[in-house]
Design a protein around this motif. Structure first.
Motif, mmCIF file in Angstrom:
data_model
loop_
_atom_site.group_PDB
_atom_site.id
_atom_site.type_symbol
_atom_site.label_atom_id
_atom_site.label_comp_id
_atom_site.label_asym_id
_atom_site.label_seq_id
_atom_site.Cartn_x
_atom_site.Cartn_y
_atom_site.Cartn_z
ATOM 1 N N ILE A 134 -119.442 90.853 -45.279
ATOM 2 C CA ILE A 134 -118.383 90.169 -44.811
ATOM 3 C C ILE A 134 -118.880 88.596 -44.818
ATOM 4 O O ILE A 134 -119.829 88.359 -44.252
ATOM 5 C CB ILE A 134 -118.054 90.743 -43.354
ATOM 6 C CG1 ILE A 134 -117.866 92.141 -43.425
ATOM 7 C CG2 ILE A 134 -117.048 89.715 -42.641
ATOM 8 C CD1 ILE A 134 -117.689 92.906 -41.917
ATOM 9 N N LEU A 135 -117.920 87.892 -45.292
ATOM 10 C CA LEU A 135 -118.025 86.499 -44.932
ATOM 11 C C LEU A 135 -118.345 86.085 -43.658
ATOM 12 O O LEU A 135 -117.794 86.577 -42.506
ATOM 13 C CB LEU A 135 -117.003 85.758 -45.672
ATOM 14 C CG LEU A 135 -116.742 85.761 -46.987
ATOM 15 C CD1 LEU A 135 -115.559 85.162 -47.496
ATOM 16 C CD2 LEU A 135 -117.881 85.013 -47.667
ATOM 17 N N SER A 136 -119.336 85.181 -43.338
ATOM 18 C CA SER A 136 -119.487 84.929 -41.756
ATOM 19 C C SER A 136 -120.016 83.260 -41.845
ATOM 20 O O SER A 136 -119.727 82.651 -42.796
ATOM 21 C CB SER A 136 -120.878 85.621 -41.537
ATOM 22 O OG SER A 136 -121.829 85.070 -42.214
ATOM 23 N N ALA A 137 -120.283 82.941 -40.696
ATOM 24 C CA ALA A 137 -120.358 81.496 -40.504
ATOM 25 C C ALA A 137 -121.939 81.252 -40.672
ATOM 26 O O ALA A 137 -122.345 80.326 -40.171
ATOM 27 C CB ALA A 137 -120.056 81.081 -38.988
ATOM 28 N N LEU A 138 -122.697 82.215 -41.232
ATOM 29 C CA LEU A 138 -124.086 82.069 -41.464
ATOM 30 C C LEU A 138 -124.340 80.689 -42.196
ATOM 31 O O LEU A 138 -123.616 80.368 -43.041
ATOM 32 C CB LEU A 138 -124.588 83.121 -42.565
ATOM 33 C CG LEU A 138 -124.731 84.360 -41.860
ATOM 34 C CD1 LEU A 138 -125.132 85.350 -42.750
ATOM 35 C CD2 LEU A 138 -125.798 84.390 -40.894
#
Length: 149
Positions: A134-138
């Motif tokens: 899942i795309l994240s704010a990493l």
């Protein structure tokens, strides 16, 4: 929406956005959704307005951005990846339908005062949680919304 309704709405929309994102703008929209994670930002402290989104400088860009949001909403309505949530988002269909109607009737415009809260190109969500895909704010946050639970 209630806090739980907001959480479920963002969760299912984020799953769809993750799997459809291809363009720079798509990843900026994904970043906007990551900012709606109440586990990080605080319950009741999230939300966005369609007027606050930088839809694009040209009519063609704005139409493409709007189409992306509508395609993601349609995919979310199909229960795409909901089995990965660990819960059944029971009332989210109504929220998604309402959002879909809002986006369909919305006429995006372009202006220098718009998009103050919309993530810029350098703030886009380009990292994906390796565990949940899942795309994240990493690397700003440690993991995706499923990791925070």
């Amino acid at each position: 929406m209630t806090n739980g309704g907001t959480e479920a709405f963002i969760d299912v929309l984020m799953l769809a956005v993750t799997d459809l994102a291809e363009d720079l703008w798509d990843f900026r929209f994904a970043a906007l959704l990551t900012l709606q994670d109440q586990q990080v930002m605080g319950r009741g402290a999230v939300g966005f307005d369609l007027h606050d989104i930088a839809w694009g400088a040209t009519a063609r860009e704005r139409a493409r951005s709007k189409d992306f949001v509508l395609r993601a909403t349609t995919l979310a309505l199909s229960r795409h990846r909901w089995n990965e949530l660990g819960y059944t988002p029971s009332s989210v269909h109504g929220h998604l339908r309402q959002f879909e109607a809002m986006v369909e009737s919305f006429a995006p415009v372009h202006g220098p005062d718009l998009a103050a809260g919309f993530p810029g190109p350098d703030e886009r969500a380009i990292a994906s949680c390796s565990r949940h895909r899942i795309l994240s704010a990493l690397p700003l946050w440690d993991g995706c919304f499923l990791c925070h639970r």
